[in-house]
Write a protein that holds these residues in place. Structure first.
Motif, mmCIF file in Angstrom:
data_model
loop_
_atom_site.group_PDB
_atom_site.id
_atom_site.type_symbol
_atom_site.label_atom_id
_atom_site.label_comp_id
_atom_site.label_asym_id
_atom_site.label_seq_id
_atom_site.Cartn_x
_atom_site.Cartn_y
_atom_site.Cartn_z
ATOM 1 N N PRO A 1 0.816 -1.209 0.000
ATOM 2 C CA PRO A 1 0.000 0.000 0.000
ATOM 3 C C PRO A 1 0.853 1.263 0.000
ATOM 4 O O PRO A 1 2.033 1.232 0.344
ATOM 5 C CB PRO A 1 -0.800 -0.114 1.303
ATOM 6 C CG PRO A 1 -0.738 -1.550 1.685
ATOM 7 C CD PRO A 1 0.578 -2.036 1.201
ATOM 8 N N ALA A 2 0.223 2.382 -0.396
ATOM 9 C CA ALA A 2 0.954 3.635 -0.525
ATOM 10 C C ALA A 2 1.398 4.160 0.838
ATOM 11 O O ALA A 2 0.850 3.790 1.889
ATOM 12 C CB ALA A 2 0.077 4.667 -1.225
ATOM 13 N N ALA B 1 -1.549 0.017 8.010
ATOM 14 C CA ALA B 1 -0.413 -0.659 8.636
ATOM 15 C C ALA B 1 -0.268 -2.045 8.029
ATOM 16 O O ALA B 1 -1.256 -2.744 7.813
ATOM 17 C CB ALA B 1 -0.604 -0.756 10.141
ATOM 18 N N ARG B 2 0.961 -2.432 7.758
ATOM 19 C CA ARG B 2 1.267 -3.779 7.257
ATOM 20 C C ARG B 2 1.784 -4.582 8.449
ATOM 21 O O ARG B 2 2.871 -4.314 8.967
ATOM 22 C CB ARG B 2 2.327 -3.701 6.158
ATOM 23 C CG ARG B 2 2.606 -5.026 5.453
ATOM 24 C CD ARG B 2 3.898 -4.949 4.651
ATOM 25 N NE ARG B 2 3.868 -3.923 3.641
ATOM 26 C CZ ARG B 2 3.566 -4.125 2.351
ATOM 27 N NH1 ARG B 2 3.268 -5.329 1.940
ATOM 28 N NH2 ARG B 2 3.587 -3.128 1.494
ATOM 29 N N LEU B 3 0.967 -5.564 8.897
ATOM 30 C CA LEU B 3 1.276 -6.263 10.141
ATOM 31 C C LEU B 3 1.399 -7.761 9.908
ATOM 32 O O LEU B 3 0.891 -8.289 8.912
ATOM 33 C CB LEU B 3 0.168 -5.999 11.176
ATOM 34 C CG LEU B 3 -0.075 -4.531 11.556
ATOM 35 C CD1 LEU B 3 -1.249 -4.428 12.520
ATOM 36 C CD2 LEU B 3 1.178 -3.909 12.167
ATOM 37 N N PRO C 1 3.611 1.818 5.443
ATOM 38 C CA PRO C 1 2.791 0.901 6.244
ATOM 39 C C PRO C 1 3.608 -0.113 7.040
ATOM 40 O O PRO C 1 3.214 -0.486 8.159
ATOM 41 C CB PRO C 1 1.918 0.209 5.192
ATOM 42 C CG PRO C 1 1.789 1.217 4.097
ATOM 43 C CD PRO C 1 3.120 1.902 4.050
ATOM 44 N N GLU C 2 4.743 -0.555 6.496
ATOM 45 C CA GLU C 2 5.550 -1.546 7.206
ATOM 46 C C GLU C 2 6.347 -0.948 8.356
ATOM 47 O O GLU C 2 6.983 -1.679 9.128
ATOM 48 C CB GLU C 2 6.495 -2.263 6.238
ATOM 49 C CG GLU C 2 7.484 -1.376 5.519
ATOM 50 C CD GLU C 2 6.972 -0.865 4.185
ATOM 51 O OE1 GLU C 2 7.808 -0.601 3.305
ATOM 52 O OE2 GLU C 2 5.737 -0.728 4.027
#
Length: 362
Positions: A239-240, A326-328, A286-287
């Protein structure tokens, strides 16, 4: 193989004076695989068509190898182009489609057959040579279009969004195919796409464009980690990048005031001098957001939706009026509607000038 050099190349359409390409100056190295990327209407396909000779250059100089080619016809530039549409002759077989350009050049039949067979083997089309385009899948047709360009053995390959008509799985396979072809042939390749994932996976270097202007040129990961401006930062990445605009203040450490009583505590990282006390846009990938509780939480947002994608989850959140992603990890994803505390990785927070979009560097 050849180097391609653009020196202050401009394209202005006489009707209305629309500037399609403002001032493009860069070089594509001999044997390099370079990607032009940007949103629709940014001028990337126009620039490729200028290199091909399908669009007239208003001003500036274009060199392919040791020749200035501004006034050369497309057939004299020693290039081969692959279009978004396959543009195959429906009444011809695969072999005939691939051989057609060589027949027009009146090459010996033995040479034509050898080149067609070599390209067919490279693209795994050997068993399909006697079929017609109507009997092929979309991916097979695209491979035939690539083969038709390969047999010409040009100095430069030009590819204009060749995978746009394929589904996601085929696109991934064809990206790898194109990279393998480039590795085997070593031919200079210029590839146009609006898909930033395609650009990141295919480009040895990437030219990011917006409104006819080159924004930044660099390797994929350098662009991702060190963008020159807010457009490049938000365009690359899926994602951006998250963006939060507010007033940066020092209150026992850096704090970003978003208004309406919302504050985000920032990590004690090196802040750009121009942003120490003023309005900024903070960019957070996001990461670089992680679940945290208590004093470790730098912001608390509300979970709106959770998107599991296998080895990770994308969590869409709301911080007041500000959306965040958020990249979780996939274990124990948060529930929708609950508040979630998050921390930020300090070295990874980027700052931009809200007026110009220019990156503010420490």
């Amino acid at each position: 193989m050849a180097e391609v050099v653009l020196e202050h190349v401009r394209k202005v359409y006489p009707q209305g004076g629309h500037v399609a390409i403002a001032d493009a100056s860069f070089a594509i190295g001999d044997g390099e695989r370079l990607v032009l990327v940007g949103p629709s209407g940014c001028g990337k396909s126009t620039l490729l068509r200028m290199i091909a000779g399908l669009e007239e250059i208003t001003s500036g100089t274009l060199r392919i190898g040791d020749r200035v080619v501004n006034d050369l016809a497309p057939k004299d530039r020693d290039i081969a182009m692959v279009f978004q549409s396959y543009a195959l002759y429906p009444h011809m077989t695969v072999a005939q489609n691939m051989a057609f350009a060589l027949q027009l050049r009146k090459l010996p039949k033995a040479d034509i057959d050898a080149r067609v067979r070599q390209a067919a083997d490279m693209l795994e089309l050997g068993a399909l040579l006697q079929r017609k385009p109507g009997q092929l899948s979309g991916g097979q047709r695209q491979r035939v279009a690539l083969g038709r360009a390969l047999v010409r053995q040009p100095q430069v390959f030009l590819l204009d969004e060749p995978l746009s008509n394929l589904d996601a799985k085929l696109r991934a396979g064809m990206r790898a195919e194109i990279a393998r072809i480039h590795a085997r042939t070593g031919t200079t390749m210029i590839y146009v796409t609006h898909d930033q994932v395609e650009a990141m996976t295919l480009g040895q270097r990437i030219v990011v464009m917006k409104d006819g202007v080159v924004q930044q040129i660099d390797t994929p990961m350098s662009l991702y980690r060190d963008p020159a401006n807010l457009f490049v930062a938000t365009f690359l990445g899926s994602p951006a990048m998250n963006t939060l605009q507010g007033m940066l203040r020092q209150d026992e450490g850096p704090v970003l005031n978003l208004g309406d009583g919302l504050r985000v505590r920032l990590p004690d990282a090196r802040l750009p001098a121009a942003a120490m006390e003023g309005e900024v846009v903070a960019g957070i990938r996001p990461e670089h957001l992680a679940v945290a509780g208590g004093k470790d939480a730098m912001l608390t947002a509300t979970v709106e939706t959770v998107e599991p994608v296998g080895n990770e989850v994308f969590v869409n959140l709301r911080l007041g009026a500000h959306p965040l992603v958020a990249r979780l990890p996939p274990e124990d994803p948060p529930a929708e509607g609950q508040p979630l505390g998050l921390s930020l990785r300090g070295a990874e927070v980027l700052f931009f000038d809200p007026a110009s979009g220019k990156r503010l560097v420490a």
